[in-house]
Design a protein around this motif. Structure first.
Motif, mmCIF file in Angstrom:
data_model
loop_
_atom_site.group_PDB
_atom_site.id
_atom_site.type_symbol
_atom_site.label_atom_id
_atom_site.label_comp_id
_atom_site.label_asym_id
_atom_site.label_seq_id
_atom_site.Cartn_x
_atom_site.Cartn_y
_atom_site.Cartn_z
ATOM 1 N N PRO A 13 0.928 -1.326 -0.100
ATOM 2 C CA PRO A 13 0.126 -0.086 -0.139
ATOM 3 C C PRO A 13 0.874 1.350 0.071
ATOM 4 C CG PRO A 13 -0.976 -1.425 1.575
ATOM 5 C CD PRO A 13 0.446 -2.023 0.880
ATOM 6 N N GLU A 14 1.922 1.274 0.820
ATOM 7 C CA GLU A 14 2.839 2.615 0.805
ATOM 8 C C GLU A 14 3.217 2.850 -0.461
ATOM 9 O OE1 GLU A 14 2.201 0.668 4.648
ATOM 10 O OE2 GLU A 14 2.967 -0.101 2.881
ATOM 11 N N ARG A 15 3.934 2.002 -1.290
ATOM 12 C CA ARG A 15 4.434 2.095 -2.425
ATOM 13 C C ARG A 15 3.332 2.639 -3.453
ATOM 14 N NH1 ARG A 15 8.497 -3.066 -2.846
ATOM 15 N NH2 ARG A 15 10.262 -2.200 -1.702
ATOM 16 N N VAL A 16 2.061 2.072 -3.707
ATOM 17 C CA VAL A 16 1.326 2.411 -4.465
ATOM 18 C C VAL A 16 0.786 3.919 -4.169
ATOM 19 C CG1 VAL A 16 -1.076 2.279 -5.071
ATOM 20 C CG2 VAL A 16 0.450 0.525 -4.850
ATOM 21 N N TYR A 17 0.645 4.404 -2.893
ATOM 22 C CA TYR A 17 0.295 5.659 -2.313
ATOM 23 C C TYR A 17 1.529 6.578 -2.687
ATOM 24 C CZ TYR A 17 -1.457 9.415 0.735
ATOM 25 O OH TYR A 17 -1.874 10.539 1.197
ATOM 26 N N ALA A 18 2.727 6.216 -2.595
ATOM 27 C CA ALA A 18 3.823 7.043 -2.911
ATOM 28 C C ALA A 18 3.895 7.522 -4.395
ATOM 29 C CB ALA A 18 5.263 6.339 -2.521
ATOM 30 N N LEU A 19 3.468 6.484 -5.321
ATOM 31 C CA LEU A 19 3.534 6.649 -6.608
ATOM 32 C C LEU A 19 2.510 7.506 -7.035
ATOM 33 C CD1 LEU A 19 4.416 6.130 -9.675
ATOM 34 C CD2 LEU A 19 3.145 3.898 -9.449
ATOM 35 N N LEU A 20 1.117 7.479 -6.678
ATOM 36 C CA LEU A 20 0.112 8.101 -6.768
ATOM 37 C C LEU A 20 0.169 9.577 -6.260
ATOM 38 C CD1 LEU A 20 -2.835 6.027 -5.596
ATOM 39 C CD2 LEU A 20 -2.351 6.434 -8.091
ATOM 40 N N LYS A 21 0.854 9.686 -5.309
ATOM 41 C CA LYS A 21 1.161 11.194 -4.626
ATOM 42 C C LYS A 21 2.099 11.832 -5.580
ATOM 43 C CE LYS A 21 0.212 13.086 -1.140
ATOM 44 N NZ LYS A 21 -1.035 13.871 -0.720
ATOM 45 N N LEU A 22 2.965 11.151 -6.158
ATOM 46 C CA LEU A 22 4.313 11.877 -6.935
ATOM 47 C C LEU A 22 3.683 12.040 -8.257
ATOM 48 C CD1 LEU A 22 7.151 12.298 -7.182
ATOM 49 C CD2 LEU A 22 7.681 10.168 -7.949
ATOM 50 N N VAL A 23 2.827 11.323 -8.845
ATOM 51 C CA VAL A 23 2.221 11.626 -10.135
ATOM 52 C C VAL A 23 1.384 12.697 -9.993
ATOM 53 C CG1 VAL A 23 0.370 10.780 -11.986
ATOM 54 C CG2 VAL A 23 2.201 9.145 -10.977
ATOM 55 N N LYS A 24 0.581 12.991 -8.886
ATOM 56 C CA LYS A 24 -0.134 14.149 -8.473
ATOM 57 C C LYS A 24 0.557 15.296 -8.600
ATOM 58 C CE LYS A 24 -4.857 13.733 -8.525
ATOM 59 N NZ LYS A 24 -5.755 14.497 -9.270
ATOM 60 N N SER A 25 1.821 15.223 -8.080
ATOM 61 C CA SER A 25 2.632 16.383 -7.608
ATOM 62 C C SER A 25 3.239 17.170 -8.991
ATOM 63 C CB SER A 25 3.780 15.902 -6.632
ATOM 64 O OG SER A 25 4.873 15.308 -7.259
ATOM 65 N N GLY A 26 3.046 16.670 -10.111
ATOM 66 C CA GLY A 26 3.940 17.313 -11.156
ATOM 67 C C GLY A 26 3.506 16.615 -12.455
ATOM 68 N N GLN A 27 4.429 17.197 -13.280
ATOM 69 C CA GLN A 27 4.348 16.620 -14.621
ATOM 70 C C GLN A 27 5.514 15.656 -15.062
ATOM 71 O OE1 GLN A 27 1.759 17.718 -17.204
ATOM 72 N NE2 GLN A 27 0.718 18.040 -15.277
ATOM 73 N N TYR A 28 5.342 14.206 -14.842
ATOM 74 C CA TYR A 28 6.325 13.367 -15.035
ATOM 75 C C TYR A 28 5.997 12.315 -16.051
ATOM 76 C CZ TYR A 28 7.685 15.333 -10.310
ATOM 77 O OH TYR A 28 8.058 16.300 -9.654
ATOM 78 N N THR A 29 7.172 11.849 -16.758
ATOM 79 C CA THR A 29 6.976 10.865 -17.767
ATOM 80 C C THR A 29 7.216 9.573 -16.686
ATOM 81 O OG1 THR A 29 9.252 10.828 -18.367
ATOM 82 C CG2 THR A 29 7.668 11.909 -19.502
ATOM 83 N N ARG A 30 7.146 8.283 -17.437
ATOM 84 C CA ARG A 30 7.277 7.205 -16.456
ATOM 85 C C ARG A 30 8.764 6.906 -16.128
ATOM 86 N NH1 ARG A 30 8.734 1.595 -17.120
ATOM 87 N NH2 ARG A 30 7.255 0.111 -16.397
ATOM 88 N N ASP A 31 9.695 7.373 -17.156
ATOM 89 C CA ASP A 31 11.201 7.115 -16.668
ATOM 90 C C ASP A 31 11.520 8.412 -15.727
ATOM 91 O OD1 ASP A 31 11.666 5.472 -18.436
ATOM 92 O OD2 ASP A 31 12.238 6.734 -20.107
ATOM 93 N N ASP A 32 10.733 9.523 -15.816
ATOM 94 C CA ASP A 32 11.134 10.551 -14.608
ATOM 95 C C ASP A 32 10.691 9.577 -13.224
ATOM 96 O OD1 ASP A 32 11.635 12.403 -16.466
ATOM 97 O OD2 ASP A 32 9.819 13.174 -16.486
ATOM 98 N N LEU A 33 9.556 9.126 -13.254
ATOM 99 C CA LEU A 33 8.904 8.777 -11.954
ATOM 100 C C LEU A 33 9.820 7.477 -11.462
ATOM 101 C CD1 LEU A 33 5.129 8.590 -12.904
ATOM 102 C CD2 LEU A 33 6.293 10.155 -11.220
ATOM 103 N N LYS A 34 10.294 6.626 -12.565
ATOM 104 C CA LYS A 34 11.088 5.814 -11.991
ATOM 105 C C LYS A 34 12.649 6.268 -11.521
ATOM 106 C CE LYS A 34 11.938 2.269 -15.086
ATOM 107 N NZ LYS A 34 12.279 1.582 -16.068
ATOM 108 N N GLU A 35 13.006 7.277 -11.967
ATOM 109 C CA GLU A 35 14.090 7.767 -11.397
ATOM 110 C C GLU A 35 13.979 8.462 -10.136
ATOM 111 O OE1 GLU A 35 18.339 8.739 -11.190
ATOM 112 O OE2 GLU A 35 17.253 7.194 -12.623
ATOM 113 N N LEU A 36 12.965 9.146 -9.903
ATOM 114 C CA LEU A 36 12.682 9.583 -8.589
ATOM 115 C C LEU A 36 12.331 8.717 -7.525
ATOM 116 C CD1 LEU A 36 10.282 12.575 -9.891
ATOM 117 C CD2 LEU A 36 12.390 12.944 -8.654
#
Length: 262
Positions: A13-36
Motif C-alpha cells: 500500500p505504501e508504494r502505491v500511495y507514494a507513486l500516486l502522490k508523486l504523479v499528482k505532484s507534477g508533470q512526469y513521464t514514466r522514466d522520470d517517476l522511475k528515477e525519482l
C-alpha cells in the motif's frame, strides 16, 4: 487489477500511495517517476518500480497521456489527500467485485480461532484448501500487508491478528447511520453487511466471528460506538465470547457516536 493478481509483497500500500502522490505532484513521464522513486545510482534493479507501475496502471489508477507521455493520476485530489482517504478509496475498490483478494479475506476473517494455528504466512499457505489450494505463495505473503492496511487486522511479525476495527470504522464513515441514537443490532448488521459484503461468511445465524467481534469491541473501547445488551429483548446477537471484556457476548442494540464520523 491489483486485487486480482498484484497484491504481492512488492506492491504494498505504501508504494502505491507514494507513486500516486508523486504523479499528482507534477508533470512526469514514466522514466522520470522511475528515477525519482528508485534512483539508478542507489538501485540498479528497476524491477520493483516496473511491477508497481504496471499494477497501478492495470488497475486504472494512472494512465500515460498518449500525446505527451506524461503520467496522469485518475484519482481526485481528495482521494489521496490523506492516508485515511486513500485507504477508504482502496477499500471501495477492493470490495467493488468478487476478486481473489476479497474472497481470500472473507475466508480468513471467518476462520475464528483456527487462524491462530497459522503462525507464519508460509504455514498458512501450506494449510490452504479448496479454491485457495494452488494460490501463489507471493499472493499469500502480500495479502497480509493489504489486509492489515485496509483494516482487517493487525500484523504481529508475519501473523495477522483478526480485528476489523478500522474496516468497520471506515465503512460506517463512508455510509453513515444516525449518530448518538440507539439502533437495533439487526438493523445495524443489515446495514454493515451491505457496506462490507466480505463479512457474509463471518455471520452464522446471529453469531459473529472473532474478526468482527474484536473490531466492534475495539470501537466500543475507543468510545466510537456503544454496544448495548437489554436482557428482555427478543433480538439477541452474539459476539465471540470473551470473559475478560465488559461485553462478554450478548448484544441487542448499538449506539454510533458522532465522533466516529469526524
Amino acid at each position: 487489477m491489483l486485487f486480482d493478481k498484484y497484491f504481492i509483497p512488492v506492491v504494498i500500500p505504501e508504494r502505491v500511495y507514494a507513486l500516486l502522490k508523486l504523479v499528482k505532484s507534477g508533470q512526469y513521464t514514466r522514466d522520470d517517476l522511475k528515477e525519482l522513486m528508485l534512483p539508478r545510482e542507489l538501485n540498479k534493479n528497476q524491477d520493483e518500480f516496473n511491477t508497481v507501475f504496471k499494477a497501478v496502471s492495470d488497475t486504472n489508477l494512472i494512465k500515460i497521456n498518449e500525446f505527451t507521455d506524461i503520467v496522469e493520476c485518475l484519482l481526485t485530489d481528495d482521494d489521496i489527500s490523506s492516508v485515511d482517504n486513500y485507504r477508504r478509496y482502496m477499500s471501495k475498490l477492493a470490495t467493488s467485485n468478487n476478486n481473489l483478494f476479497i474472497r481470500f479475506t472473507s475466508w480468513y476473517i471467518s476462520q475464528n480461532q483456527d487462524v491462530f494455528f497459522y503462525k507464519t504466512a508460509e504455514e498458512l499457505s501450506r494449510r490452504l484448501t479448496g479454491e485457495f489450494i494452488n494460490m501463489d505463495k507471493k499472493l499469500v505473503l502480500g495479502w497480509r500487508f493489504w489486509a492489515s492496511f485496509l483494516g482487517y487486522g493487525y500484523l504481529h511479525d508475519t501473523f495477522l491478528i483478526p480485528n476489523m476495527c478500522v474496516r468497520i470504522n471506515d465503512a460506517l464513515y463512508m455510509d453513515k447511520l444516525k449518530g448518538d441514537t440507539s439502533i437495533g443490532f439487526s438493523e445495524f448488521m443489515e446495514h454493515l453487511s451491505k457496506v462490507c459484503p466480505e463479512i457474509q461468511n463471518s455471520i452464522v445465524d446471529k453469531n459473529l466471528s472473532i474478526a468482527l467481534s474484536n473490531g466492534l469491541r475495539s470501537l466500543h473501547d475507543m468510545g466510537k460506538i456503544k454496544l448495548v445488551y437489554t436482557p428482555d429483548s427478543n433480538d439477541v446477537w452474539h459476539l465471540f465470547r470473551i470473559e475478560s471484556h465488559e461485553i462478554h457476548e450478548n448484544v441487542t442494540d448499538i449506539i454510533i457516536r458522532e465522533g466516529l464520523y469526524e
